[in-house]
Write an enzyme that holds these catalytic residues in place. Structure first.
Site, PDB file in Angstrom:
ATOM      1  N   ARG A 147      84.558  32.369  82.699  1.00 21.51           N
ATOM      2  CA  ARG A 147      85.174  32.504  81.376  1.00 21.51           C
ATOM      3  C   ARG A 147      86.645  32.075  81.456  1.00 21.51           C
ATOM      4  O   ARG A 147      87.161  31.404  80.579  1.00 21.51           O
ATOM      5  CB  ARG A 147      85.075  33.950  80.873  1.00 21.51           C
ATOM      6  CG  ARG A 147      83.661  34.449  80.584  1.00 21.51           C
ATOM      7  CD  ARG A 147      83.055  33.745  79.394  1.00 21.51           C
ATOM      8  NE  ARG A 147      83.877  33.897  78.204  1.00 21.51           N
ATOM      9  CZ  ARG A 147      83.849  34.955  77.379  1.00 21.51           C
ATOM     10  NH1 ARG A 147      82.996  35.924  77.596  1.00 21.51           N
ATOM     11  NH2 ARG A 147      84.643  35.001  76.314  1.00 21.51           N
ATOM     12  N   ASP A 200      70.341  39.430  77.730  1.00 24.66           N
ATOM     13  CA  ASP A 200      71.539  40.081  77.170  1.00 24.66           C
ATOM     14  C   ASP A 200      71.086  41.442  76.649  1.00 24.66           C
ATOM     15  O   ASP A 200      69.885  41.747  76.599  1.00 24.66           O
ATOM     16  CB  ASP A 200      72.127  39.187  76.053  1.00 24.66           C
ATOM     17  CG  ASP A 200      73.468  39.694  75.509  1.00 24.66           C
ATOM     18  OD1 ASP A 200      74.092  40.555  76.162  1.00 24.66           O
ATOM     19  OD2 ASP A 200      73.880  39.235  74.434  1.00 24.66           O
ATOM     20  N   GLN A 244      81.301  31.883  75.723  1.00 23.07           N
ATOM     21  CA  GLN A 244      80.400  32.341  76.781  1.00 23.07           C
ATOM     22  C   GLN A 244      79.549  31.185  77.301  1.00 23.07           C
ATOM     23  O   GLN A 244      79.324  31.028  78.501  1.00 23.07           O
ATOM     24  CB  GLN A 244      79.494  33.448  76.224  1.00 23.07           C
ATOM     25  CG  GLN A 244      78.567  34.052  77.261  1.00 23.07           C
ATOM     26  CD  GLN A 244      79.328  34.795  78.338  1.00 23.07           C
ATOM     27  OE1 GLN A 244      80.177  35.612  78.045  1.00 23.07           O
ATOM     28  NE2 GLN A 244      79.026  34.519  79.603  1.00 23.07           N
ATOM     29  N   ARG A 292      87.489  37.752  67.267  1.00 22.72           N
ATOM     30  CA  ARG A 292      86.163  38.327  67.541  1.00 22.72           C
ATOM     31  C   ARG A 292      85.811  39.180  66.340  1.00 22.72           C
ATOM     32  O   ARG A 292      86.533  40.123  66.006  1.00 22.72           O
ATOM     33  CB  ARG A 292      86.193  39.166  68.828  1.00 22.72           C
ATOM     34  CG  ARG A 292      84.930  39.991  69.015  1.00 22.72           C
ATOM     35  CD  ARG A 292      84.796  40.612  70.378  1.00 22.72           C
ATOM     36  NE  ARG A 292      84.401  39.621  71.362  1.00 22.72           N
ATOM     37  CZ  ARG A 292      83.858  39.909  72.549  1.00 22.72           C
ATOM     38  NH1 ARG A 292      83.641  41.176  72.889  1.00 22.72           N
ATOM     39  NH2 ARG A 292      83.531  38.961  73.394  1.00 22.72           N
ATOM     40  N   CYS A 334      75.616  37.640  80.185  1.00 24.26           N
ATOM     41  CA  CYS A 334      77.030  37.496  79.794  1.00 24.26           C
ATOM     42  C   CYS A 334      77.840  38.742  80.087  1.00 24.26           C
ATOM     43  O   CYS A 334      79.068  38.675  80.176  1.00 24.26           O
ATOM     44  CB  CYS A 334      77.125  37.141  78.316  1.00 24.26           C
ATOM     45  SG  CYS A 334      76.480  38.438  77.225  1.00 24.26           S
ATOM     46  N   HIS A 375      78.425  32.913  70.317  1.00 26.76           N
ATOM     47  CA  HIS A 375      79.423  33.230  71.346  1.00 26.76           C
ATOM     48  C   HIS A 375      79.663  31.959  72.171  1.00 26.76           C
ATOM     49  O   HIS A 375      79.312  31.874  73.349  1.00 26.76           O
ATOM     50  CB  HIS A 375      78.898  34.379  72.218  1.00 26.76           C
ATOM     51  CG  HIS A 375      79.963  35.048  73.045  1.00 26.76           C
ATOM     52  ND1 HIS A 375      81.292  34.696  72.994  1.00 26.76           N
ATOM     53  CD2 HIS A 375      79.871  36.063  73.954  1.00 26.76           C
ATOM     54  CE1 HIS A 375      81.985  35.467  73.832  1.00 26.76           C
ATOM     55  NE2 HIS A 375      81.149  36.301  74.426  1.00 26.76           N
TER      56      HIS A 375
HETATM   57  N1  NVA Z   1      75.207  40.191  72.422  1.00 24.23           N
HETATM   58  C1  NVA Z   1      76.333  40.965  72.894  1.00 24.23           C
HETATM   59  C2  NVA Z   1      77.255  40.110  73.672  1.00 24.23           C
HETATM   60  C3  NVA Z   1      78.444  40.823  74.249  1.00 24.23           C
HETATM   61  C4  NVA Z   1      79.383  39.909  74.950  1.00 24.23           C
HETATM   62  C5  NVA Z   1      77.044  41.620  71.729  1.00 24.23           C
HETATM   63  O1  NVA Z   1      77.264  40.933  70.722  1.00 24.23           O
HETATM   64  O2  NVA Z   1      77.347  42.805  71.804  1.00 24.23           O
HETATM   65  N1   CP Z   2      80.749  38.516  77.778  1.00 22.55           N
HETATM   66  C1   CP Z   2      81.746  38.986  76.994  1.00 22.55           C
HETATM   67  O1   CP Z   2      82.154  38.374  76.009  1.00 22.55           O
HETATM   68  O2   CP Z   2      82.237  40.170  77.409  1.00 22.55           O
HETATM   69  P1   CP Z   2      83.291  41.072  76.614  1.00 22.55           P
HETATM   70  O3   CP Z   2      82.561  41.679  75.434  1.00 22.55           O
HETATM   71  O4   CP Z   2      83.706  42.117  77.604  1.00 22.55           O
HETATM   72  O5   CP Z   2      84.418  40.215  76.158  1.00 22.55           O
END
Ligand code: NVA
Ligand code: CP
Length: 320
Positions: free
Chosen positions: A301, A231, A143, A113, A273, A140
């Site tokens: 997930r 989101d 997701q 990540r 998500c 992502h």
């Molecule tokens: N768009 C959000 C998704 C979190 C799972 C982020 O990147 O923070």
């Molecule tokens: N939706 C998602 O990826 O959540 P986290 O940031 O908690 O992993």
């Protein structure tokens, strides 16, 4: 070709990776999705990850991705290592290339990540084991596998259905565009002009035959839609640069609330998500309402990633 569309080598060099939905063909993704449904029904038998270790590197925080991968790996008989970027030498300037080559000598797969998509591309370029995208600034895909699975559980085949996105044209939104191309649904996306998804990504999806409709009007986007998706307004990788007050003012009209939901199909589901910022992009009323599928998305997930790991590492994961 722009950074957003640079090839990220879905299976380059003979090693299978899971980097972007656009790298994979619809049949492989459909196969993986059906495996996920079987995993949820308890039909993935035995311990397909017996003797395998997966390293997971988190440059950014996570609840769902971390826990669902860890639990899924354990359920399939494997081991996982969680490495926060702070505690490994990447944080002191060791290159992604060297990290990829070293970790490949120890583990069977690497999940990353990262706030910078170029890191995951470099990881996949140099790793000799599969690399999984656990979220980047522009995507992502894990997701989306769970989200498509959730839609189909609630409303049947997604192909030909209308899905509406309202809010920021962020990483999850961009994976929705890729998913529309690969799973054949119509995506209506309402964003402020300044937060539109990249034009070249939309053009790619349209060339692939996807129906992507862009607007700045959330009511037009959700009209008659079978799913309404949103989101957060400020993604993790934007936290340092986004002008918070401006974002909030710009995005408030895109909030998913009861009034907006009245324009959707009567049986529309709501997806997010998570993590949600209640009272910002989504209200309590909608988040906790009967149409909300957010907890199923979170659960899925786990199942979708068990399918992904089986496809990448396990036995019997090949598309027929
Ligand atoms: N768009 C959000 C998704 C979190 C799972 C982020 O990147 O923070
Ligand atoms: N939706 C998602 O990826 O959540 P986290 O940031 O908690 O992993």
């Amino acid at each position: 070709m722009s950074a957003a569309l640079k090839s990220s080598s879905g299976s380059g060099g003979g090693t299978r990776h899971f980097l972007e939905l656009m790298d994979l063909d619809p049949a492989s993704l459909r196969h993986m999705l059906e495996l996920g449904k079987r995993a949820k029904r308890g039909e993935i038998s035995g311990k397909p990850l017996d003797g395998k270790t997966v390293a997971m590197i988190f440059e950014l925080p996570s609840t769902r991705t971390r826990v669902s991968f860890e639990v899924g790996i354990r359920q399939m008989g494997g081991e996982s290592l969680v490495l926060t970027a702070k505690e490994i030498q990447l944080n002191r300037g060791e290159s992604v290339k060297d990290t990829a080559r070293v970790l490949s000598r120890y583990v069977d797969a690497i999940m990353l990540r990262t706030a910078d998509v170029t890191n995951i591309r470099e990881m996949a370029q140099y790793a000799t084991v599969p690399v999984i995208n656990g979220l980047t600034n522009i995507s992502h895909p894990c997701q989306l596998m769970a989200d498509v699975m959730t839609f189909e559980e609630h409303r049947g085949p997604i192909a030909g259905q209308v899905v509406a996105w309202t809010g920021d044209g962020n990483n999850v939104a961009q994976s929705f565009i890729q998913a529309a191309a690969r799973f054949g649904f119509t995506l209506r996306m309402a964003t402020p002009d300044l937060l539109k998804p990249p034009a070249e990504l939309v053009a790619w999806a349209r060339r692939e035959g996807a129906r992507i409709e862009l607007t700045d009007d959330p009511v037009a986007a959700v009209a008659g839609a079978r799913a309404v998706v949103t989101d957060c307004w400020i993604s993790m990788s934007d936290e340092k640069t986004a002008a918070t007050q401006n974002r909030h003012n710009m995005l408030l009209p895109y909030q998913v609330n009861g009034a907006l939901m009245r324009h959707a199909a009567p049986d529309a589901i709501v997806m997010h998500c998570l993590p949600a910022h209640r009272g910002e992009e989504i209200t309590d009323e909608v988040m906790d309402g009967a149409a909300s599928a957010v907890l199923d998305q979170a659960e899925n997930r786990l199942h979708a990633q068990k399918a992904l790991l089986t496809w990448l590492l396990g036995r019997g994961g090949d598309a027929e």
